[in-house]
Scaffold this active site. Structure first.
Site, short mmCIF file in Angstrom:
data_model
loop_
_atom_site.label_atom_id
_atom_site.label_comp_id
_atom_site.label_asym_id
_atom_site.label_seq_id
_atom_site.Cartn_x
_atom_site.Cartn_y
_atom_site.Cartn_z
N SER A 246 -2.84 -5.32 -3.91
CA SER A 246 -2.00 -5.74 -4.91
C SER A 246 -0.72 -6.49 -4.03
CB SER A 246 -1.39 -4.46 -5.46
OG SER A 246 -0.88 -3.65 -4.58
N GLY A 247 -0.80 -6.44 -2.86
CA GLY A 247 0.16 -7.21 -1.93
C GLY A 247 0.25 -8.57 -1.87
N PRO B 212 -2.82 -14.32 10.79
CA PRO B 212 -1.62 -15.36 10.07
C PRO B 212 -0.42 -15.48 10.55
CG PRO B 212 -2.43 -13.55 8.86
CD PRO B 212 -2.84 -13.16 10.20
N ARG C 137 9.66 -20.30 13.39
CA ARG C 137 8.58 -19.80 12.88
C ARG C 137 7.85 -20.93 12.31
NH1 ARG C 137 10.68 -16.57 15.53
NH2 ARG C 137 11.53 -14.60 15.06
N TYR D 206 4.41 -1.68 15.43
CA TYR D 206 3.53 -2.41 14.67
C TYR D 206 2.57 -3.17 15.47
CZ TYR D 206 2.30 -5.32 10.64
OH TYR D 206 1.35 -6.35 10.04
N ASP E 162 18.59 -12.39 16.03
CA ASP E 162 17.67 -13.43 15.87
C ASP E 162 16.01 -12.95 15.95
OD1 ASP E 162 19.18 -15.60 14.95
OD2 ASP E 162 19.75 -16.01 17.11
N VAL F 267 -0.87 -11.01 0.40
CA VAL F 267 -1.94 -11.57 0.70
C VAL F 267 -3.27 -11.41 -0.24
CG1 VAL F 267 -3.53 -11.93 2.82
CG2 VAL F 267 -1.17 -11.59 3.31
N GLY F 268 -3.30 -9.99 -0.54
CA GLY F 268 -4.16 -9.60 -1.34
C GLY F 268 -4.29 -10.43 -2.81
#
Length: 317
Positions: free
Chosen positions: A13-14, A166, A211, A139, A273, A16-17
């Site tokens: 449900s996120g 990604p 980024r 993480y 930053d 990427v999903g």
């Protein structure tokens, strides 16, 4: 028609999903059935619940997205918790998938796994070359261990466990929380409120950090390509090209354009930053999938701003 694939998407449900769902529904394949698993369906930190979900749906393939995630400041406050929770999730999903005979598992990593001290651009061979940035080491190390587990599960040649990396993902269904979310959805939420309330925008940090951003709609298409076509153990970076890297300042300007916001910008330089840059090479992707076209970032940002504005009451924030 080939043998039917039952594809279980954890974290379905996120951000990427939902991108995968959009891609799969736009270009369906007859022998593919997608099941989008959410935290309401199973607690993936619990092995029994994980196994029950696999026994219920009997997947042949898995796209593993589920994770405890957060932005820079959330990670800095809880590195150990991020490590332990994600290690539990990843070990349960991958080991149960192997135990249940899944043929292929594609897991989602992150560019934060790469060493803090490195040469640029970073590529797929550099994952384990040194420690990640201190701000999100918990993480990062948990995600790195997926690559280690993939090597182990693939050692007998009977399955294909692989991973993708990604760069910074954004788009509809993102987490727009101002404290815990990532930079792009945070800017989208902030500028929405600034325009609504006629207040200046405060950007955390100097705005100089760099980024590469990838639109979740594009990432969804690439995930399906990996599922169907990419069979190496080594991860593959899914990213726009190096020349498409932008500063946080430029990202804020593009979001302002997406909302037609004309207000003042203030930079809070008391805020960190984070890592200055983590420029990734998409050379491997372009060699294997040269025809892929990314959505222009100004268009992708404007579409995400429109989605957030239209779904403000129900969006995660």
């Amino acid at each position: 028609m080939g043998e039917k694939k039952v594809i279980l998407v954890t974290g379905g449900s996120g951000l990427v999903g939902q991108g995968i769902r959009m891609a799969a529904e736009k270009n369906p394949v007859a022998d593919e059935e997608f099941i989008y698993l959410t935290s309401r369906d199973a607690d993936l930190t619990n092995r029994e619940e994980t196994k029950a979900a696999f026994e219920k749906h009997k997947p042949t393939h898995v796209i593993h997205l589920a994770a405890k995630v957060g932005g820079l400041y959330g990670n800095m406050r809880a590195n150990l918790q991020f490590f332990r929770t994600n290690m539990q999730i990843n070990d349960n999903v991958l080991s149960v998938a192997h135990e249940m005979g899944c043929k292929k598992v594609v897991s989602c990593l992150s560019t934060c796994i790469f060493p803090d001290k490195t040469t640029y651009p970073i590529d797929e061979t550099m994952v384990h070359n040194g420690p990640p940035h201190d701000s999100n080491f918990g993480y990062s190390y948990a995600k790195r261990m997926i690559d280690v587990m993939n090597r182990g599960f693939n050692s007998d040649g009977s399955v294909c466990f692989t991973s993708v990396v990604p760069t910074n993902v954004f788009g509809p269904f993102d987490n727009f929380n101002l404290e815990e979310g990532h930079v792009m959805p945070g800017l989208i939420h902030k500028i929405y409120k600034c325009k609504r309330d006629n207040t200046p925008l405060t950007v955390w940090g100097t705005g100089s950090a760099l980024r590469q951003f990838i639109y979740s709609v594009d990432l969804g298409k690439l995930f399906l390509w990996v599922l169907r076509n990419y069979n190496e153990t080594a991860p593959i970076i899914l990213s726009v090209s190096e020349e498409d890297e932008i500063s946080i300042k430029r990202a804020a300007e593009l979001v302002a354009q997406g909302y037609d916001f004309k207000g003042e910008f203030i930079y809070d330089t008391t805020r960190s930053d984070g890592q200055h840059k983590k420029t990734a090479s998409n050379k491997k992707l372009l060699q294997l999938h040269p025809e892929f076209k990314f959505t222009p970032i100004d268009q992708a940002i404007r579409e995400t701003c429109q989605w957030f504005e239209a779904n403000y009451e129900i969006a995660r924030k």
